[in-house]
Design a protein around this motif. Sequence first.
Motif, short mmCIF file in Angstrom:
data_model
loop_
_atom_site.label_atom_id
_atom_site.label_comp_id
_atom_site.label_asym_id
_atom_site.label_seq_id
_atom_site.Cartn_x
_atom_site.Cartn_y
_atom_site.Cartn_z
N SER A 119 37.86 46.21 43.97
CA SER A 119 38.87 45.20 43.59
C SER A 119 38.68 43.89 44.36
N ASP A 120 38.09 43.97 45.56
CA ASP A 120 37.91 42.76 46.37
C ASP A 120 36.48 42.20 46.24
N GLU A 125 29.79 40.34 50.06
CA GLU A 125 28.38 40.03 49.86
C GLU A 125 27.86 41.10 48.91
N ILE A 126 27.19 40.70 47.84
CA ILE A 126 26.80 41.69 46.83
C ILE A 126 25.28 41.81 46.73
N GLU A 144 25.89 37.52 35.80
CA GLU A 144 26.88 36.72 35.07
C GLU A 144 28.25 37.42 35.07
N LEU A 145 28.23 38.71 34.80
CA LEU A 145 29.46 39.51 34.78
C LEU A 145 30.13 39.49 36.16
N LEU A 146 29.32 39.66 37.22
CA LEU A 146 29.88 39.67 38.58
C LEU A 146 30.50 38.31 38.91
N GLY A 150 34.44 36.84 39.88
CA GLY A 150 34.74 36.09 41.10
C GLY A 150 33.69 36.19 42.19
N ALA A 151 32.65 37.00 41.98
CA ALA A 151 31.63 37.17 43.02
C ALA A 151 30.88 35.86 43.24
#
Length: 208
Positions: A119-120, A125-126, A144-146, A150-151
């Motif tokens: 959720s956060d 960092e992804i 794009e989805l991430l 909000g990522a």
Amino acid sequence: MQVRVIDHPLIQHKLTLIRDVKTGPKEFRELLEEVAMLMAYEITRDLPLETTMIETPVAQCACKVLSGKKISVVPILRAGLGMVNGVLRLIPAAKVGHVGLYRDPETLMPVEYYCKLPSDIAEREIVVIDPMLATGGSSAACIELLKRKGARHIKLMCLVAAPEGIHLVNNQHPDVEIYTAAVDEKLNDHGYIVPGLGDAGDRIFGTK
Ligand code: PRP
Ligand code: URA
């Protein structure tokens, strides 16, 4: 072409075994997990540190610890699953999001079928993981989805990349750093990486 090739000898040796058509699913999975762990070591090289005071058996000591940056690993289903445990062995506190995408065999365009993220996600960092960056359509769609969720801080870690895929991700997402163990020659007429390693998902899960 913006890409970081991780050319550590252990990774290159294991990648050769992974590529070999004689390598079966059990060994393929084990090697992929090992390589993912070694690559995670390189990818986390720039994590920030802070100083904390501890006491050793001998004296007080100002020592370094990770400054608590929150990380999320996002495998692209299915083949990305083969790299998750290797990454988690180095970053056990990372949360794992899942994005399901498959390539339409005719159009080679990615089709989304699943998405479950922490959720956060916007504060994390992804690291997106997928062994294969071929046309780049799947990775670009996942990123794009991430971003839509909000990522903002995203890295892409793959095992084998084609120049076509690197160019697509560089063009669509210039802020995303790509890490790979190899940049191969090209794509064939079916969108497979040459020389590549075949269909990563099928080799991990023994399907055909
Ligand atoms: C493979 C691979 C990537 C994608 C790469 O997945 O794991 O996700 O193809 O190709 P692209 O860069 O041209 O998009 P696939 O669609 O075969 O699904 P699977 O992982 O479920 O086998
Ligand atoms: N997906 C794979 O699994 N392998 C390729 O070579 C290209 C896309």
